[in-house]
Design a protein around this motif. Sequence first.
Motif: not given
Lengths: 628, 257
Positions: A358, A362, A480, A483-484, A530, A534
Motif C-alpha cells: 500500500l 501510493s 490494501t 486502496g489499490i 492513502v 498504511a
Amino acid sequence: MSLNSLLFQALDGLAAASGLFFVAAGLSLIFGVTRIINIAHGSLYMLGTYVAATLANHIGGALGFWGGILTTAVLIGLIGAVIEVVLLRRIYRAPELFQLLATFALVLVINDATLWTWGPEDVLGPRAPGLRGAVEVLGRYLPSYDVFLIAAGPVVLIALHFVLIRTRFGRLIRAATQDREMLGALGVNQALLFTSVFALGSLLSGLGGALQIAREPANLLMDLTVISDAFVVVVVGGMGSIPGAYLAAVVIAEVKALCISIGVVTIAGVAVNVSKLTLVAEFLVMALVLIARPYGLLGRAQSMVRALAEPEDPLRPAGPALKLLGAAAVVALALLPLLARNSPYALVLGIDVLIAVLFAASLHFIMGPGGMHSFGHAAYFGLGAYAAALLVKWFALSMPPALIAAPVVALLGAALFGWFAVRLSGVYLAMLTLAFAQIVWSIVFQWSEVTGGSNGVLGIWPTAPFDNRAALFWLTAALTVVGILLLRTFLFAPFGYAMRAGRDSPLRAEAIGIDVKRVHWIGFTIAGAVCGVAGGVFAFAKGSISPETIDVSRSINGLVMVLLGGIQTLSGPIVGASVFALLQDTIMRQTEYWRALLGGVILLLVLAFPAGIVGGLGKLGTAWRRRP
Amino acid sequence: MSVLSVASLSKSFGALRAVNDVSFSVREGEFLALIGPNGAGKSTCFNMINGQLRPNAGEIRFAGRNIAGLPPRAIFRLGVGRTFQIAATFGSMTAIENVQTALISHAGETYRFWRPAAARHRERALALLNQVGMRDAALRSSRELAYGDSKRLEFAIALANEPRLLLMDEPTAGMAPRERNELIALVKRLVVERKISVLFTEHSMDVVFAFADRIIVMARGRLIADGDAKSIRENPRVQEVYFGTGKAFEPKPQSAR
C-alpha cells in the motif's frame, strides 16, 4: 549569551562548513555532468574517514596522518572511478531514478563491507601532528585543527574554481553540465569525462571524510547522515554551482551554530530550546530557500535533459488475464489466515508485505503517473502512524476511529507540503519533499512530551474484533486491496489523465485548460492520504512506533520498491513491494550482512531488468509473442 | 468585426525591446499570417497572446475582454485553441485519448474520479480525428506517430474547445513541402467551415502567400506592413528587411590600389 560566544560558535561553524563543502562539491560536480544522484557519495566519505584513521593509527606520526589523508583521498578517487566503470556506465541510459536505485544498493554494500572490515566499533583517529594545540580567540580556545579546516575550505574552493574556469578539463565539465548531448556531438569522449569527473568528485568526498578523523570517530552511521547533509547543501547552493555549495555550507553550518549558541529562549512565557532546532535547521533553511529561489542560491534553471529513457506505453484497462490474476490474489489473501493456522509468522510477514504494498502503491501514484519523485514519502506514513498511535495514547480512542484519523492527518500534511512541492520539479522537488519528511521526523523526535521522543509510543494494540492475527490480516488485506483499486480507478478517470497530461507535456496541458499544479497538488494529497492508511495499520500491527519508522530509509525503501517493480506499470509497485519486503525478511534472517546481500540482489536486478521486474517480464512476453 | 485586437503591445527583455508598440487585429473568419525575419519579435508577440508571457504594456482584447497576463489555461477557456512550433502531445496516451483529454477539460470534467476517461466523449473525439484524417490511427500511441501525423493530432486537440480563434506557431515547421501544403489546406478548409479565425506565424513564404487572407510583417519588434499578399510582396520596406536594400549585391567601389 554573549556576543563573544556567538562569534566563537560562528568560527566553529566555519570549520564544520569546510567538511560539508568538500562532500557537497563532489556531489554537485557528479550530478552536473552525469545527472546521477549518487546516494553512495556519503559512503565514500565514510570510507575515507575509516581508511584515513586506520592509516594514521598504524603508520603514525606526521607521515601517517597527513600522508594518510592524501593517500586516502586518491584511493577513494580510484574507488569512485572503478564504481563508475564497472556499474554506472552500464546504466546511463536507464531511467534517471533507476541509477539512484543502483547507488542506493552501493550504500548497502559499502556499509556492510565497512562493518566486515572494521567491525561495529567506532574507529578513533589520532590528533593532528603539528596542530594539537589551540589558538586563543575571543578569550576562548579554538583547536588549531579547526583553524586549519576553516582555511582549507576556501583554498579548495579557489582551486576548484581555477580548474573549472581555466583548464580544458574544467571547460568540458561546464559544457557537459549545460548540454552533454551537444558535447557528445562535438566528439568529446564522454566515457572518459564521466569517469574522471566521478573520480574527482569521489576524491573530494574522500578528502572531506579523511579530514574529519581529528574531529570525530569513524562510525557506520556516517554515510546516510553525510549524504542528507550534502544534498541539502547542494540544493540550497544550486545544483552544479561550486561557489553556491560553499555559500550554502557556510549558511547551514552558521545557522546550526547560531541555534546552539542561542540555547533556551523564552517567547511569550514559553521556554523554547532553540539548540534542539539543529536537527531540523538545515531542512528549514532548504525549504525556505527553495520556496524563495527554486533553483537554489546561486543555481540556474536546469537545462532540459532530453529523455534518454524509453517513454511509457498508453495505459490499458486490465485484460481478462490480469483480472483473473487479481481475483486469484484476493482469494489467496482471504484464504491465507485459514491455511496458515500453524505458522503464525506467515501472517505477521503477510501484514508487513501488505503494508509495504500500500505504501509503495501510493508513492507510485505520484512518482509514475504524476512524475513527482518524492524522496520523503515516509512523512505521510509517519503522520498516519503517529496520528493513530497518539489518539490511542492520549484520547484512549479505539482502533476504528484512530484508523480513520490516520489518513485524514496524513492528507492534511500532504496538502500542506504538497502545495509547496508541486511548484518545483525534478531533483529540487525530490529534495524539498525530503526536507519536509525530515522536519516531520525531527518534530516527532524532539517533541518527546507528546510523541515519546526516541522511545516512541508503546502499547498500540488492536481492539476487538481485530485483536487476533487473522482478523488484523483480513483488515489489512481489505484496506490494501481497496486502496489499490481506488488509486487505479483515479488513474483511469479524467483526473488520472490530467495528471499524466501534466507530466507528459505541461505546455500542452496548460494549453487545453488543465491547471497542472493544482492537479498535481491534489494527486500528491491523495497519495499522502492513502499512505496514511498504511501508516495507521502499521502502528497497530507493530503495537509500537518510534521515529525510526519514519526516517529517510523508509522513504528510500519506498523508492526502491517502486523502481524494482517498474515505475511505468500499475502492477509494478505491488510486485516490487512484495519482492522487496520478502527479500528483506528472508535475507535479514539468514545473515548478519543482510544489507550487502540486499544491495547485491538490487544491483543484479538493476543490471538484468532496467525497466523493473514487471517491465522486464512485459518485454520478455513481447519478445515471446514476436518470436518467428 | 474583429475577434482579436492587439493595441500598443510591448515587451522588453533587459535592454532589448523585443516587441515595441505593436497593434493589429484579426477579423472574424480571417486567416492572418504574422511573418518577419528571425528575431523580429514574432514569437514574443505570439507568446503574449497565448498567455505564456506577460506584456509590459498594451492590451490584448479577445471576445471583448482584455486577456493580457491571463494564464494559457484561462485563455483556452475563453475559446482560443493553439498548436506549437514543435508538436506537443501527450506521449503516454493514444491519439484518441489525447483528444479526449482536451474534450474532458473543455467540458469541465477534469476533476472527476470515477467513470473512466476512455468512455467519455469518444464519438466526438473520433469525429475530430476523422476530420484531420487520423481516424485510423486513433488507437496508436501518440509517441509512435510520424511527425506530420503528430501535427494533425495536435490540430485535432486544438479544435476540441470549439475555438473562435486558433493560434498556430509555425504550423508547418519541420515538414516536407508536400505534407506542408496538405496540412495547411486541411486547416484552411476546416476553419472556413467552422468560421474560426486563425493567427499563424510561418517561415515558408509559399504557404503564406498561397493561403493567408492578409499578412502582417514584423521587423525588429515593430509592425512594418499590413496588407494582402500582393501589396506585401511589392512593399519596399518588406523587401528591405527580407532581402536587404540590394546594396550588398552592387559592385563595391574600387578602393585605391
